[in-house]
Write an enzyme that holds these catalytic residues in place. Structure first.
Site, PDB file in Angstrom:
ATOM      1  N   GLY A 164       6.181  -3.808  -7.597  1.00  0.00           N
ATOM      2  CA  GLY A 164       6.164  -5.216  -7.217  1.00  0.00           C
ATOM      3  C   GLY A 164       5.660  -5.329  -5.796  1.00  0.00           C
ATOM      4  O   GLY A 164       5.986  -4.501  -4.939  1.00  0.00           O
ATOM      5  N   ALA A 186       6.526  -3.885  -0.754  1.00  0.00           N
ATOM      6  CA  ALA A 186       6.421  -3.393  -2.129  1.00  0.00           C
ATOM      7  C   ALA A 186       7.657  -2.598  -2.519  1.00  0.00           C
ATOM      8  O   ALA A 186       8.380  -2.087  -1.664  1.00  0.00           O
ATOM      9  CB  ALA A 186       5.171  -2.524  -2.273  1.00  0.00           C
ATOM     10  N   ASP A 187       7.856  -2.497  -3.821  1.00  0.00           N
ATOM     11  CA  ASP A 187       8.903  -1.651  -4.361  1.00  0.00           C
ATOM     12  C   ASP A 187       8.411  -1.074  -5.684  1.00  0.00           C
ATOM     13  O   ASP A 187       7.706  -1.749  -6.431  1.00  0.00           O
ATOM     14  CB  ASP A 187      10.190  -2.443  -4.589  1.00  0.00           C
ATOM     15  N   THR A 188       8.782   0.179  -5.944  1.00  0.00           N
ATOM     16  CA  THR A 188       8.329   0.870  -7.150  1.00  0.00           C
ATOM     17  C   THR A 188       9.510   1.510  -7.868  1.00  0.00           C
ATOM     18  O   THR A 188      10.379   2.097  -7.221  1.00  0.00           O
ATOM     19  CB  THR A 188       7.312   1.976  -6.785  1.00  0.00           C
TER      20      THR A 188
END
Length: 183
Positions: A103, A66-68
């Site tokens: 994501g 994930a990435d934020t």
């Protein structure tokens, strides 16, 4: 099923641990530079897939990456470079609605699911002294947008429209639903 979490984030580790699966994690070593004109949703989707590509899951492991990012008016606020950068971000977010994009890329048994979760967050007006006190805690320094919704900055948040866990770094309900589809 077991989980391989492609993240060094203790917040993501805590969130994914709530699902009750055995979890191991690692910190993906990827070049996270992206073109500056990409919109936030494309950035987080790309970075989640990139992190997933750095992983070596074992048989029976569901890979989750994930990435934020935080965005205000289309401008992405990543992790602050220093205290001045954290101050700039917090002042910009004060009294405004911003959007948190997370994501996620999941892989299991030859299948891949990728999605982006978008959550609007409204900050209350912050006094300069509140911003300085918050920066002094050190909490903003390793978080997108220079704040942790689950920590001291929770008192800054007037409203959340969307998935709160996504603001922390992993939309747990969406992840759980997709794990069920994999099983």
């Amino acid at each position: 099923m077991q989980i391989l979490l492609a993240s060094a984030s203790p917040r993501r580790r805590e969130l994914i641990g709530r699902l009750g699966y055995p979890v191991r994690s690692f910190s993906p070593d990827c070049d996270e530079r992206v073109p500056g004109d990409w919109p936030p949703d494309k950035v987080v989707a790309h970075l989640a897939r990139l992190k997933a590509g750095c992983a070596q899951p074992r048989d029976g492991e569901c890979l989750i990456a994930a990435d934020t990012v935080v965005a205000l008016g289309g401008v992405i606020f990543g992790k602050p470079a220093d205290t001045d950068d954290a101050r700039r971000m917090l002042m910009a977010l004060s009294g405004r609605v911003h959007t948190v994009y997370t994501g996620v890329c999941m892989r299991y048994g030859g299948r891949e699911e990728s999605f982006v979760c978008q959550t609007n967050v409204t900050f209350d007006e912050l006094l300069p002294a509140e911003i300085e006190a918050y920066i002094a805690t050190g909490e903003p320094m390793d978080k997108a947008g220079a704040y942790g919704a689950q920590g001291f900055a929770s008192s800054f948040i007037r409203q959340v429209d969307g998935n709160f866990d996504s603001v922390i770094g992993l939309p747990l309900c969406e992840v759980r639903r997709r794990i069920r589809e994999f099983e």
